[in-house]
Design a protein around this motif. Structure first.
Motif, mmCIF file in Angstrom:
data_model
loop_
_atom_site.group_PDB
_atom_site.id
_atom_site.type_symbol
_atom_site.label_atom_id
_atom_site.label_comp_id
_atom_site.label_asym_id
_atom_site.label_seq_id
_atom_site.Cartn_x
_atom_site.Cartn_y
_atom_site.Cartn_z
ATOM 1 N N ASN A 197 0.820 -1.200 0.000
ATOM 2 C CA ASN A 197 0.000 0.000 0.000
ATOM 3 C C ASN A 197 0.862 1.261 0.000
ATOM 4 O OD1 ASN A 197 -2.531 -1.333 0.071
ATOM 5 N ND2 ASN A 197 -2.260 -1.717 2.276
ATOM 6 N N ARG A 198 2.013 1.159 0.644
ATOM 7 C CA ARG A 198 2.899 2.314 0.744
ATOM 8 C C ARG A 198 3.884 2.387 -0.421
ATOM 9 N NH1 ARG A 198 6.453 3.856 6.180
ATOM 10 N NH2 ARG A 198 7.144 5.917 5.457
ATOM 11 N N TYR A 199 4.316 1.212 -0.893
ATOM 12 C CA TYR A 199 5.324 1.170 -1.973
ATOM 13 C C TYR A 199 4.826 0.324 -3.145
ATOM 14 C CZ TYR A 199 8.197 2.546 2.060
ATOM 15 O OH TYR A 199 8.697 3.167 3.161
ATOM 16 N N PRO A 200 3.683 0.653 -3.731
ATOM 17 C CA PRO A 200 3.144 -0.191 -4.800
ATOM 18 C C PRO A 200 4.014 -0.230 -6.052
ATOM 19 C CG PRO A 200 1.927 1.876 -4.654
ATOM 20 C CD PRO A 200 2.815 1.819 -3.464
ATOM 21 N N THR A 201 4.634 0.899 -6.394
ATOM 22 C CA THR A 201 5.443 0.945 -7.609
ATOM 23 C C THR A 201 6.732 0.152 -7.446
ATOM 24 O OG1 THR A 201 4.571 3.172 -7.969
ATOM 25 C CG2 THR A 201 6.405 2.476 -9.356
ATOM 26 N N VAL A 202 7.382 0.283 -6.283
ATOM 27 C CA VAL A 202 8.603 -0.477 -6.021
ATOM 28 C C VAL A 202 8.298 -1.973 -6.004
ATOM 29 C CG1 VAL A 202 10.458 -0.923 -4.375
ATOM 30 C CG2 VAL A 202 9.671 1.422 -4.765
ATOM 31 N N ALA A 203 7.174 -2.334 -5.388
ATOM 32 C CA ALA A 203 6.793 -3.746 -5.336
ATOM 33 C C ALA A 203 6.556 -4.289 -6.733
ATOM 34 C CB ALA A 203 5.547 -3.920 -4.478
#
Length: 207
Positions: free
Chosen positions: A166-172
């Motif tokens: 939820n906080r790092y969707p793009t990195v994930a």
């Protein structure tokens, strides 16, 4: 002597290089080295020159596109630096005033000047391109025996799984796309080099 210094840097890093260590490598007393060089700084400078000597200067062809020729020279420089990761700190901090490094600088400056860049523009362009290349190599050299190992497949998966999506969707999403293969170092360098070369405006004096 500089061949021996390069062997030490390649296997142990330039930080391990000392007059005593070099003497052991050569089978002589450290004090005897002072008959040939004044201090360790001269050894480090010679080490950097030894690395530069492995870079082939392309033959000058007035008809060749300057970007193509310069790209080839920088790829050759990159390949040479990555063969000697332990010597990178010496190369990165070496002021080129003579020897093989100066020959490379002259060839690249002449290429840009002949293409129509004034000398100030040519120097700025070359410094930015070489700084990018050395910086890229320093980042890629952070591997054993001198740096931190690339993450294993399981470690990469653990990192991705531990992320707060939820906080790092793009990195994930990126880590998921990266998958098991890891970084493509060649593609990474190519993208940056192309951006820098294309960002150099055609000089006013260009045909």
């Amino acid at each position: 002597m500089f061949e021996a210094a390069l062997r030490i840097a390649d296997t142990e890093g330039v930080e391990a290089l000392s007059m005593r260590r070099l003497g052991r490598e050569l089978g002589v007393e450290a004090m005897s080295l002072y008959h040939h060089v004044p201090d360790k700084a001269a050894i480090v400078a010679g080490l950097a020159d030894r690395v530069f000597a492995e870079v082939t200067v392309p033959a000058t062809d007035p008809a060749a596109d300057w970007r193509t020729v310069l790209r080839g020279l920088l790829w050759t420089l990159r390949g040479t630096l990555l063969r000697h990761p332990g010597a990178l700190p010496a190369v990165a901090t070496h002021e080129v005033t003579a020897g093989p490094g100066l020959e490379l600088y002259e060839a690249a400056m002449r290429l840009l000047h002949d293409a129509g860049f004034d000398l100030v523009e040519a120097n700025y362009a070359l410094n930015n391109l070489v700084t990018y290349t050395i910086g890229h190599c320093l980042a890629m050299a952070g591997r054993p025996p001198l740096g931190v190992a690339e993450p294993t497949t399981s470690q990469r998966r653990e990192t991705a799984a531990a992320l707060d999506r939820n906080r790092y969707p793009t990195v994930a999403a990126w880590l998921g796309q990266l998958g098991d293969a890891g970084y493509d170092a060649d593609a990474l360098y190519q993208q940056g080099l192309t951006a820098l070369l294309d960002g150099l405006a055609e000089p006013a004096g260009a045909p």
